[in-house]
Design a protein around this motif. Structure first.
Motif, short mmCIF file in Angstrom:
data_model
loop_
_atom_site.label_atom_id
_atom_site.label_comp_id
_atom_site.label_asym_id
_atom_site.label_seq_id
_atom_site.Cartn_x
_atom_site.Cartn_y
_atom_site.Cartn_z
N SER A 96 20.63 14.38 -36.34
CA SER A 96 21.70 15.14 -36.15
C SER A 96 21.47 16.29 -36.94
CB SER A 96 23.37 14.53 -36.68
OG SER A 96 23.15 14.33 -37.97
N ASP A 97 22.27 17.45 -36.72
CA ASP A 97 22.13 18.61 -37.39
C ASP A 97 23.52 19.26 -37.69
OD1 ASP A 97 20.67 21.90 -36.57
OD2 ASP A 97 21.68 21.28 -38.38
N LEU A 98 23.86 19.30 -38.90
CA LEU A 98 25.10 19.66 -39.04
C LEU A 98 25.62 20.99 -38.57
CD1 LEU A 98 26.01 18.47 -42.91
CD2 LEU A 98 26.35 17.48 -40.56
N ASN A 99 24.72 21.75 -38.00
CA ASN A 99 24.86 23.21 -37.32
C ASN A 99 24.92 23.27 -35.96
OD1 ASN A 99 25.17 24.63 -39.86
ND2 ASN A 99 22.92 24.25 -40.14
N ARG A 100 24.70 21.74 -35.43
CA ARG A 100 24.40 21.61 -33.78
C ARG A 100 25.65 20.97 -33.30
NH1 ARG A 100 19.85 23.12 -31.36
NH2 ARG A 100 18.92 23.41 -33.39
N SER A 101 26.35 21.49 -32.43
CA SER A 101 27.38 20.53 -31.75
C SER A 101 27.05 20.40 -30.55
CB SER A 101 28.74 21.36 -31.77
OG SER A 101 29.27 21.62 -33.26
N ASN A 102 25.96 21.21 -29.98
CA ASN A 102 25.81 20.66 -28.51
C ASN A 102 24.29 20.95 -28.14
OD1 ASN A 102 28.36 20.70 -27.06
ND2 ASN A 102 28.44 22.98 -27.62
N CYS A 103 23.95 20.27 -27.44
CA CYS A 103 22.42 20.01 -27.10
C CYS A 103 21.85 21.36 -26.15
CB CYS A 103 22.16 18.79 -26.32
SG CYS A 103 22.65 17.35 -26.96
N GLN A 104 20.64 21.63 -26.22
CA GLN A 104 20.02 22.42 -25.58
C GLN A 104 19.06 21.94 -24.43
OE1 GLN A 104 18.95 24.78 -29.50
NE2 GLN A 104 18.64 26.04 -28.04
N THR A 105 18.44 22.67 -23.65
CA THR A 105 17.67 22.24 -22.60
C THR A 105 16.31 21.84 -22.92
OG1 THR A 105 17.17 24.65 -21.74
CG2 THR A 105 19.25 23.33 -20.68
N ALA A 106 16.09 21.90 -24.14
CA ALA A 106 14.87 21.15 -24.66
C ALA A 106 15.30 20.38 -25.99
CB ALA A 106 13.78 22.42 -24.95
N LEU A 107 14.22 19.70 -26.60
CA LEU A 107 14.47 18.99 -27.56
C LEU A 107 13.30 19.06 -28.70
CD1 LEU A 107 16.63 17.00 -28.92
CD2 LEU A 107 15.55 15.01 -27.52
N ARG A 108 13.55 19.37 -29.74
CA ARG A 108 12.64 19.41 -30.96
C ARG A 108 13.07 18.80 -32.11
NH1 ARG A 108 10.65 21.40 -27.04
NH2 ARG A 108 9.83 23.33 -26.48
N ALA A 109 12.18 17.80 -32.64
CA ALA A 109 12.40 17.34 -33.84
C ALA A 109 12.60 18.02 -34.99
CB ALA A 109 11.37 16.07 -34.33
N SER A 110 12.14 19.10 -35.01
CA SER A 110 12.22 20.17 -36.31
C SER A 110 13.59 20.80 -36.30
CB SER A 110 11.19 21.15 -36.10
OG SER A 110 11.50 22.02 -34.97
N TRP A 111 14.54 20.56 -35.28
CA TRP A 111 15.86 21.27 -35.22
C TRP A 111 16.44 20.28 -36.14
CZ3 TRP A 111 16.15 22.31 -29.21
CH2 TRP A 111 15.40 23.46 -28.93
N TYR A 112 16.32 18.96 -36.26
CA TYR A 112 17.35 18.18 -36.99
C TYR A 112 16.73 17.90 -38.21
CZ TYR A 112 18.71 17.91 -31.97
OH TYR A 112 19.31 18.18 -30.83
N ASP A 113 17.66 17.75 -39.29
CA ASP A 113 17.48 17.57 -40.54
C ASP A 113 18.35 16.03 -41.33
OD1 ASP A 113 19.75 20.05 -41.83
OD2 ASP A 113 20.18 18.40 -40.55
#
Length: 125
Positions: A96-113
């Motif tokens: 999860s990422d506390l700044n992300r409520s919704n998903c995008q049309t791609a998925l990158r491990a670096s987006w999640y902390d």
């Protein structure tokens, strides 16, 4: 801290349901992603379920076999995996990422902390 469970050994064609929960932390407002990593391979995005807009992302190669869902009453996100193949063998992580409520049309491990410790899924006869 995220906690995954539900992994194990399953025969090809079988099913498993993974769970991701966060004791003491509410998942309701956050997108939850699933990744997997097989030995010697890079971490691969599997799915992402949004908290607000209802969007669920799946990796193209997994559409139709994997289904992500969430039960806010149980503070749990699930990954239902059907028709499992030996190539699905990997450690599966939720993130999860506390700044992300919704998903995008791609998925990158670096987006999640925030990551769980992972749960091993082994598909073998």
């Amino acid at each position: 801290q995220l906690v995954e469970s539900g992994g194990g050994l399953v025969r090809p064609g079988g099913s498993l349901r993974l769970s991701c929960t966060a004791p003491g932390f509410t998942l309701d407002y956050y997108a939850i992603a699933w990744f997997r990593q097989a030995p010697g391979k890079e971490r691969e995005g599997v799915s992402c379920i949004s908290a607000m807009d209802g969007y669920i992302y799946y990796a193209d190669s997994l559409k139709g076999r994997f289904t992500s869902s969430r039960d806010n009453a149980k503070n749990t996100v699930y990954l239902q995996m059907n028709s499992l193949k030996p190539e699905d063998t990997a450690v599966y992580y939720c993130a999860s990422d506390l700044n992300r409520s919704n998903c995008q049309t791609a998925l990158r491990a670096s987006w999640y902390d925030h990551w769980g410790q992972g749960t091993q899924v082994t598909v073998s006869s």
